[in-house]
Design a protein around this motif. Structure first.
Motif, PDB file in Angstrom:
ATOM      1  N   UNK A 166     -17.052  23.149-118.808  1.00  0.00           N
ATOM      2  CA  UNK A 166     -17.178  21.696-118.725  1.00  0.00           C
ATOM      3  C   UNK A 166     -16.213  21.066-117.821  1.00  0.00           C
ATOM      4  N   UNK A 167     -15.082  21.660-118.027  1.00  0.00           N
ATOM      5  CA  UNK A 167     -13.937  21.236-116.998  1.00  0.00           C
ATOM      6  C   UNK A 167     -14.227  21.196-115.618  1.00  0.00           C
ATOM      7  N   UNK A 223     -23.878  36.085-110.021  1.00  0.00           N
ATOM      8  CA  UNK A 223     -24.150  35.342-110.754  1.00  0.00           C
ATOM      9  C   UNK A 223     -25.478  35.385-110.995  1.00  0.00           C
ATOM     10  N   UNK A 224     -25.926  35.379-112.383  1.00  0.00           N
ATOM     11  CA  UNK A 224     -27.548  35.315-112.606  1.00  0.00           C
ATOM     12  C   UNK A 224     -28.157  33.934-112.602  1.00  0.00           C
ATOM     13  N   UNK A 225     -27.228  33.045-112.713  1.00  0.00           N
ATOM     14  CA  UNK A 225     -27.468  31.561-112.635  1.00  0.00           C
ATOM     15  C   UNK A 225     -26.658  30.701-111.849  1.00  0.00           C
ATOM     16  N   UNK A 226     -27.274  29.633-111.395  1.00  0.00           N
ATOM     17  CA  UNK A 226     -26.262  28.771-110.613  1.00  0.00           C
ATOM     18  C   UNK A 226     -25.651  27.992-111.331  1.00  0.00           C
ATOM     19  N   UNK A 227     -24.504  27.589-110.944  1.00  0.00           N
ATOM     20  CA  UNK A 227     -23.379  26.980-111.496  1.00  0.00           C
ATOM     21  C   UNK A 227     -23.896  25.850-112.500  1.00  0.00           C
ATOM     22  N   UNK A 228     -24.889  24.902-111.755  1.00  0.00           N
ATOM     23  CA  UNK A 228     -25.457  23.906-112.510  1.00  0.00           C
ATOM     24  C   UNK A 228     -26.373  24.175-113.659  1.00  0.00           C
ATOM     25  N   UNK A 249     -25.971  27.080-115.364  1.00  0.00           N
ATOM     26  CA  UNK A 249     -25.107  27.629-116.312  1.00  0.00           C
ATOM     27  C   UNK A 249     -24.262  26.337-117.077  1.00  0.00           C
ATOM     28  N   UNK A 250     -24.005  25.437-116.325  1.00  0.00           N
ATOM     29  CA  UNK A 250     -23.247  24.110-117.017  1.00  0.00           C
ATOM     30  C   UNK A 250     -24.186  23.356-117.875  1.00  0.00           C
ATOM     31  N   UNK A 251     -25.346  23.210-117.389  1.00  0.00           N
ATOM     32  CA  UNK A 251     -26.428  22.510-118.159  1.00  0.00           C
ATOM     33  C   UNK A 251     -26.778  23.073-119.348  1.00  0.00           C
ATOM     34  N   UNK A 252     -27.235  24.130-119.330  1.00  0.00           N
ATOM     35  CA  UNK A 252     -27.818  24.928-120.311  1.00  0.00           C
ATOM     36  C   UNK A 252     -26.602  25.845-121.144  1.00  0.00           C
ATOM     37  N   UNK A 253     -25.474  25.892-120.794  1.00  0.00           N
ATOM     38  CA  UNK A 253     -24.551  26.679-121.358  1.00  0.00           C
ATOM     39  C   UNK A 253     -24.920  28.313-121.445  1.00  0.00           C
TER      40      UNK A 253
END
Ligand SMILES: [Zn+2]
Length: 103
Positions: free
Chosen positions: A26-27, A47-52, A54-58
């Protein structure tokens, strides 16, 4: 070296639980949306997910390895974790990886 913009992020933050990882994500996403940080795409992307995503869906994969750079002073930051081993992770300025969590 940090600047006035990223000074608050220039801390070593050891992550020992999923809740702490969510907090670090979140930070980072807040700093990205404010235009303070940019994500650096690494050629070795674990990474298996893009950071966005990752952050969007946690959601995150076994390896978390996201890199960021301050748009003002070019200080680099890393958000890393090995969730598979449950060994936790860290948020840290790139050049100051905390040695105690590397096993
Ligand atoms: Zn900075």
């Amino acid at each position: 070296m940090s600047c006035e913009h990223c000074q608050a992020l220039c801390v070593k933050y050891v992550i020992r639980s999923p809740e702490q990882l969510r907090k670090a994500i979140r930070i980072a996403i807040n700093a990205l949306s404010e235009g303070m940080l940019s994500e650096i795409k690494s050629t070795r992307d674990w990474n298996q997910y893009s950071f966005h995503e990752c952050a969007e869906k946690m959601v995150w994969g076994d390896i978390v390895d996201y890199h960021f750079v301050c748009n003002y002073c070019r200080t680099q930051f890393v958000l890393g974790a090995e969730t598979y081993h449950g060994s936790g992770g860290y948020w840290s300025p790139e050049n100051e990886k905390p040695s105690e969590i590397i096993d």
